[in-house]
Design a protein around this motif. Sequence first.
Motif, short mmCIF file in Angstrom:
data_model
loop_
_atom_site.label_atom_id
_atom_site.label_comp_id
_atom_site.label_asym_id
_atom_site.label_seq_id
_atom_site.Cartn_x
_atom_site.Cartn_y
_atom_site.Cartn_z
N ASP A 50 0.84 -1.20 0.00
CA ASP A 50 0.00 0.00 0.00
C ASP A 50 0.87 1.25 0.00
OD1 ASP A 50 0.54 -0.86 2.88
OD2 ASP A 50 -0.25 1.17 3.20
N GLU A 51 0.35 2.34 -0.51
CA GLU A 51 1.13 3.55 -0.68
C GLU A 51 1.63 4.10 0.64
OE1 GLU A 51 0.20 7.30 -3.38
OE2 GLU A 51 -0.63 7.58 -1.35
N ARG A 52 0.74 4.25 1.63
CA ARG A 52 1.16 4.82 2.91
C ARG A 52 2.22 3.96 3.57
NH1 ARG A 52 1.73 4.60 7.80
NH2 ARG A 52 1.03 2.42 7.75
N GLY A 53 2.01 2.64 3.56
CA GLY A 53 2.98 1.75 4.18
C GLY A 53 4.34 1.83 3.53
N LEU A 54 4.37 1.89 2.21
CA LEU A 54 5.65 1.99 1.51
C LEU A 54 6.30 3.35 1.73
CD1 LEU A 54 5.05 0.12 -1.86
CD2 LEU A 54 6.75 -0.43 -0.12
N PHE A 55 5.48 4.42 1.75
CA PHE A 55 6.05 5.74 1.99
C PHE A 55 6.65 5.81 3.40
CE2 PHE A 55 5.32 10.17 3.59
CZ PHE A 55 6.39 10.75 2.92
N GLU A 56 5.99 5.22 4.37
CA GLU A 56 6.55 5.20 5.73
C GLU A 56 7.87 4.47 5.76
OE1 GLU A 56 5.79 3.38 10.21
OE2 GLU A 56 4.16 3.30 8.75
N ARG A 57 7.93 3.31 5.17
CA ARG A 57 9.16 2.52 5.24
C ARG A 57 10.28 3.16 4.44
NH1 ARG A 57 4.91 0.00 6.56
NH2 ARG A 57 4.88 -1.87 7.86
N LEU A 58 9.94 3.75 3.31
CA LEU A 58 10.95 4.47 2.55
C LEU A 58 11.51 5.63 3.37
CD1 LEU A 58 10.74 5.38 -1.20
CD2 LEU A 58 11.41 7.12 0.44
N SER A 59 10.62 6.34 4.07
CA SER A 59 11.04 7.47 4.89
C SER A 59 11.91 7.02 6.05
CB SER A 59 9.81 8.22 5.42
OG SER A 59 9.00 8.70 4.37
N LEU A 60 11.51 5.95 6.73
CA LEU A 60 12.27 5.48 7.89
C LEU A 60 13.63 4.93 7.46
CD1 LEU A 60 9.49 3.81 10.06
CD2 LEU A 60 10.52 6.07 10.33
N GLU A 61 13.68 4.26 6.31
CA GLU A 61 14.98 3.78 5.82
C GLU A 61 15.90 4.96 5.54
OE1 GLU A 61 16.10 0.83 5.81
OE2 GLU A 61 14.34 -0.46 5.93
N ALA A 62 15.34 6.06 5.02
CA ALA A 62 16.16 7.24 4.76
C ALA A 62 16.68 7.84 6.07
CB ALA A 62 15.35 8.28 3.99
N PHE A 63 15.82 7.93 7.07
CA PHE A 63 16.26 8.46 8.36
C PHE A 63 17.28 7.53 9.02
CE2 PHE A 63 12.53 11.32 8.32
CZ PHE A 63 13.12 12.47 8.83
N GLN A 64 17.22 6.24 8.72
CA GLN A 64 18.13 5.28 9.35
C GLN A 64 19.55 5.42 8.85
OE1 GLN A 64 19.60 2.30 7.79
NE2 GLN A 64 20.59 1.72 9.71
N PHE A 174 12.71 11.81 -5.96
CA PHE A 174 12.94 11.30 -4.61
C PHE A 174 14.39 11.52 -4.21
CE2 PHE A 174 9.10 9.14 -5.83
CZ PHE A 174 8.43 8.87 -4.66
N ARG A 175 14.61 11.71 -2.91
CA ARG A 175 15.95 11.87 -2.36
C ARG A 175 16.17 10.90 -1.21
NH1 ARG A 175 16.12 18.01 -0.82
NH2 ARG A 175 13.85 17.71 -0.72
N PHE A 176 17.45 10.69 -0.86
CA PHE A 176 17.84 9.71 0.16
C PHE A 176 17.32 8.32 -0.23
CE2 PHE A 176 18.79 13.48 2.62
CZ PHE A 176 19.90 13.10 3.36
N VAL A 177 17.47 7.97 -1.48
CA VAL A 177 17.02 6.67 -1.98
C VAL A 177 18.18 5.99 -2.72
CG1 VAL A 177 14.56 7.22 -2.11
CG2 VAL A 177 16.06 7.85 -4.02
N GLY A 178 19.35 5.97 -2.09
CA GLY A 178 20.51 5.31 -2.69
C GLY A 178 20.32 3.81 -2.81
N PRO A 179 21.18 3.14 -3.58
CA PRO A 179 21.04 1.70 -3.80
C PRO A 179 21.05 0.86 -2.53
CG PRO A 179 22.55 2.64 -5.39
CD PRO A 179 22.27 3.72 -4.39
N THR A 180 21.88 1.22 -1.54
CA THR A 180 21.91 0.45 -0.29
C THR A 180 20.63 0.65 0.49
OG1 THR A 180 24.33 0.64 -0.18
CG2 THR A 180 23.19 0.09 1.85
N THR A 181 20.16 1.89 0.56
CA THR A 181 18.90 2.17 1.25
C THR A 181 17.74 1.46 0.57
OG1 THR A 181 19.72 4.32 1.99
CG2 THR A 181 17.33 4.02 1.99
N MET A 182 17.75 1.43 -0.75
CA MET A 182 16.67 0.76 -1.47
C MET A 182 16.75 -0.76 -1.34
SD MET A 182 14.60 3.00 -2.53
CE MET A 182 15.01 3.64 -0.88
N PHE A 183 17.95 -1.32 -1.20
CA PHE A 183 18.01 -2.76 -0.95
C PHE A 183 17.44 -3.07 0.43
CE2 PHE A 183 19.86 -6.87 0.09
CZ PHE A 183 19.58 -7.58 -1.07
N ALA A 184 17.74 -2.23 1.42
CA ALA A 184 17.17 -2.42 2.75
C ALA A 184 15.66 -2.33 2.71
CB ALA A 184 17.74 -1.39 3.72
N LEU A 185 15.13 -1.40 1.91
CA LEU A 185 13.68 -1.30 1.74
C LEU A 185 13.12 -2.57 1.12
CD1 LEU A 185 11.07 0.53 1.71
CD2 LEU A 185 11.69 1.04 -0.66
#
Length: 209
Positions: A50-64, A174-185
């Motif tokens: 779902d959109e909200r769930g993915l946006f949350e996880r993408l955001s938290l991965e960026a903050f991490q 989108f920003r803070f979406v590097g390959p390592t962050t996206m693999f974690a997502l």
Amino acid sequence: MPASLPAAQPEEPSADVVVGADGLARPRWAATDPLLRSYYDTEWGLPVRDERGLFERLSLEAFQSGLSWATILRKRPAFRAAFADFDPDTVAGFGDADVERLLADAGIVRNRAKILATIGNAGATVALREDGGLPALVWSFRPDVTPQPRTIAEIPTTSPESRALSAALRARGFRFVGPTTMFALMEAVGIVDTHLVDSHRRGSSGVWS
């Protein structure tokens, strides 16, 4: 007659797997801290579509980025309160006053660049609806095969698909979406299964048999 060959011996469980008091095998990172154990057992690696769930996880991965996941997980209730439960429409409308509010919120990670990126990413998420939406884009990068690691060292940190997803998101603002962050997502939302093969959660997502 030739002597019989010795029976094949089962492989010993990886040293990176810990069997808990409940008899369940988990990776070391999820074996002791109750919060991490609960997250591992009930959420990590299960499909999020779902959109909200993915946006949350993408955001938290960026903050991490640069921090431990345990830190982010402990702050998640505060993050949800601060970012309107990660509703993209609401966050996309945040202005300067909201940025200052967030920078003063000790419950979250007070990083201006990441806060601004999250607000910008919310706008990009809303705009992406005209082109199929965030879930469709993210899940389109599911690979044909998933890793089968026995040890932590065998788990990759990037993949061709995470690099391609990173590039596709960046092209859409989108920003803070590097390959390592996206693999974690991709790991967190079930697009790849990197549970250790000896873990009780291996194959539990229903995405990978």
